[in-house]
Design an enzyme around this catalytic site. Sequence first.
Site, mmCIF file in Angstrom:
data_model
loop_
_atom_site.group_PDB
_atom_site.id
_atom_site.type_symbol
_atom_site.label_atom_id
_atom_site.label_comp_id
_atom_site.label_asym_id
_atom_site.label_seq_id
_atom_site.Cartn_x
_atom_site.Cartn_y
_atom_site.Cartn_z
ATOM 1 N N ASN A 102 42.207 31.704 33.208
ATOM 2 C CA ASN A 102 42.533 30.464 33.930
ATOM 3 C C ASN A 102 41.965 29.284 33.166
ATOM 4 O O ASN A 102 41.328 29.439 32.128
ATOM 5 C CB ASN A 102 41.984 30.538 35.358
ATOM 6 C CG ASN A 102 40.489 30.792 35.357
ATOM 7 O OD1 ASN A 102 39.723 29.974 34.882
ATOM 8 N ND2 ASN A 102 40.081 31.936 35.872
ATOM 9 N N ASP A 117 41.102 36.828 39.982
ATOM 10 C CA ASP A 117 41.280 37.645 41.182
ATOM 11 C C ASP A 117 41.922 38.995 40.867
ATOM 12 O O ASP A 117 41.786 39.943 41.626
ATOM 13 C CB ASP A 117 42.155 36.899 42.204
ATOM 14 C CG ASP A 117 41.381 35.784 42.882
ATOM 15 O OD1 ASP A 117 40.173 35.969 43.099
ATOM 16 O OD2 ASP A 117 41.980 34.730 43.179
ATOM 17 N N LYS A 160 48.907 47.393 21.309
ATOM 18 C CA LYS A 160 49.578 46.117 21.569
ATOM 19 C C LYS A 160 50.945 46.366 22.238
ATOM 20 O O LYS A 160 51.722 47.195 21.751
ATOM 21 C CB LYS A 160 49.763 45.376 20.242
ATOM 22 C CG LYS A 160 50.285 43.986 20.399
ATOM 23 C CD LYS A 160 50.307 43.258 19.074
ATOM 24 C CE LYS A 160 51.115 41.994 19.230
ATOM 25 N NZ LYS A 160 52.009 41.724 18.135
ATOM 26 N N PRO A 177 37.051 42.832 42.348
ATOM 27 C CA PRO A 177 36.137 42.654 43.485
ATOM 28 C C PRO A 177 35.813 41.182 43.659
ATOM 29 O O PRO A 177 35.756 40.441 42.673
ATOM 30 C CB PRO A 177 34.879 43.434 43.063
ATOM 31 C CG PRO A 177 34.976 43.590 41.584
ATOM 32 C CD PRO A 177 36.441 43.558 41.236
ATOM 33 N N ASP A 178 35.621 40.726 44.898
ATOM 34 C CA ASP A 178 35.209 39.345 45.156
ATOM 35 C C ASP A 178 33.676 39.333 45.165
ATOM 36 O O ASP A 178 33.046 39.814 46.109
ATOM 37 C CB ASP A 178 35.780 38.869 46.501
ATOM 38 C CG ASP A 178 35.529 37.383 46.711
ATOM 39 O OD1 ASP A 178 34.424 36.909 46.354
ATOM 40 O OD2 ASP A 178 36.430 36.698 47.217
ATOM 41 N N ILE A 179 33.100 38.804 44.108
ATOM 42 C CA ILE A 179 31.645 38.878 43.926
ATOM 43 C C ILE A 179 30.917 38.118 45.036
ATOM 44 O O ILE A 179 29.953 38.597 45.625
ATOM 45 C CB ILE A 179 31.240 38.307 42.546
ATOM 46 C CG1 ILE A 179 32.065 38.962 41.442
ATOM 47 C CG2 ILE A 179 29.752 38.507 42.293
ATOM 48 C CD1 ILE A 179 31.976 38.274 40.092
ATOM 49 N N PHE A 230 32.337 28.122 45.430
ATOM 50 C CA PHE A 230 33.256 27.022 45.133
ATOM 51 C C PHE A 230 34.631 27.385 45.677
ATOM 52 O O PHE A 230 34.966 28.563 45.802
ATOM 53 C CB PHE A 230 33.352 26.792 43.619
ATOM 54 C CG PHE A 230 32.292 25.861 43.105
ATOM 55 C CD1 PHE A 230 30.959 26.223 43.135
ATOM 56 C CD2 PHE A 230 32.628 24.608 42.597
ATOM 57 C CE1 PHE A 230 29.971 25.365 42.668
ATOM 58 C CE2 PHE A 230 31.656 23.740 42.136
ATOM 59 C CZ PHE A 230 30.325 24.112 42.175
ATOM 60 N N LYS A 251 36.855 29.815 53.928
ATOM 61 C CA LYS A 251 36.155 30.615 52.910
ATOM 62 C C LYS A 251 34.669 30.744 53.246
ATOM 63 O O LYS A 251 34.061 31.777 53.004
ATOM 64 C CB LYS A 251 36.308 29.952 51.533
ATOM 65 C CG LYS A 251 37.400 30.603 50.715
ATOM 66 C CD LYS A 251 37.700 29.910 49.417
ATOM 67 C CE LYS A 251 39.167 30.170 49.094
ATOM 68 N NZ LYS A 251 39.659 29.375 48.006
ATOM 69 N N LYS A 266 33.445 34.493 53.557
ATOM 70 C CA LYS A 266 32.566 35.025 52.497
ATOM 71 C C LYS A 266 31.089 34.957 52.885
ATOM 72 O O LYS A 266 30.228 35.235 52.065
ATOM 73 C CB LYS A 266 32.825 34.267 51.195
ATOM 74 C CG LYS A 266 34.286 34.348 50.712
ATOM 75 C CD LYS A 266 34.390 34.032 49.234
ATOM 76 C CE LYS A 266 35.846 33.917 48.808
ATOM 77 N NZ LYS A 266 35.995 33.968 47.350
#
Length: 403
Positions: free
Chosen positions: A211, A280, A290, A306-308, A326, A340, A344
């Site tokens: 990203n 994500d 390749k 995994p969502d840390i 964030f 969130k 979370k």
Amino acid sequence: MEDALFKRRILVAVTGGIAAYKAAELVRLLVKTGGEVRVAMTAGAQKFITPLTLQTLSQHPVATDTFDLQQEATISHIELADWAELFVVAPATANALAQLGQGLANDLFSTIALACRAPQLLAPAMNVNMWQHPATQANLALLVERGAFAVGPEAGDLACGWVGAGRMAEPSAILQACRALLGPRDLDGKKFLITAGPTHEALDPVRFLSNRSSGKMGFALARQALRRGAQVTLIAGPTELFAPGNVERVDVVTAEEMRKNALERAPLADAVIMAAAVGDYRAAKVAPQKIKKSDDRLAIELERNPDILAELGKKDFARRPLLVGFAAETEEVETRAARKLQEKHCDLIVANDVSQTDAGFGVDTNRVLLVDNERTTALPFGSKDEVAGGILDWVAAHLSTRL
Ligand code: CTP
């Protein structure tokens, strides 16, 4: 409230570039806010502005020569270096950065710089090509790595006729940076774990998913927390940025590596700030060779990373760190950030609207909302260092109520 600069001892070194004339305004502003200011000038600087001007504004003799008996008898260059609580180089020419980077002591300015243990604030100013030269960039990077702070340069019309980055930051911006550097050490001894930058998820040996995160926000948080006395561990995804040498830096590539390091270190932290833009998704299967082009369409199957932050939020800690996440949103910023925060289980969500061009990914400025369980506060628009300061004010206030 008393100004952060009131009665603070600030040594301003003026090196030889056309922006030296702006040093007069900087000295005036520093004195006006109650700072005690001493000035040192290089021979080059004295071609652009006279010592008399800066002596009048600072109300003290200006140091210009290591070997001048009278100057040395009044206050020696070593006494001056020891006296300073903050060492500001404005303007910092390409030559000055090279002298500082190499540790030369071949004139009064560089000798003072080498002897001075105060935090160093550099305001580079030069022609755009000199600024962009790899030698100048490497010198600055080295200085930042060793703990120096930089303000500017700004882009615009340069005195040499070129247009581009190289114009010294405005005196008011340098003044603000001085305030930030001499501000409270209210995080003394606190342990911070900060994540920054993007992650790279491999698709095959030559390609990856990522990203636009530059890591600038996380690195600014690390710098500012360090300045306020914290011990900082920075888990950084792939980025070109330099961190101060006294930050413990852990370089990672994938979300899984970031997770492993974050889970290992979080129990030791007083605060965890997850500024990283963690991918994500990752490839369900990384191609061992390749991937060759074949048909018009190619489908790659992805699986969730995994969502840390969520994992940290659910964890049973002996002593739970403050958890700051964030949220990068393009619409319904506040509502989504509040969601969130709940989902979370964190203490604060720093929400930014990444659809704006002057905030969020890649740029040097940011505009954020702080969303906690009680209220939403908008921080003023500013540089990422200024915004980091606002976020850390929140953290400092909440850490102090936990003792
Ligand atoms: N985060 C994380 N692990 C992930 C994804 C995100 O720890 N796998 C953290 C980020 O570091 C950030 C926060 O979660 O502090 C929010 O990330 P955001 O960009 O808002 O994305 P998501 O929470 O994944 O939500 P969505 O993409 O659905 O908006």
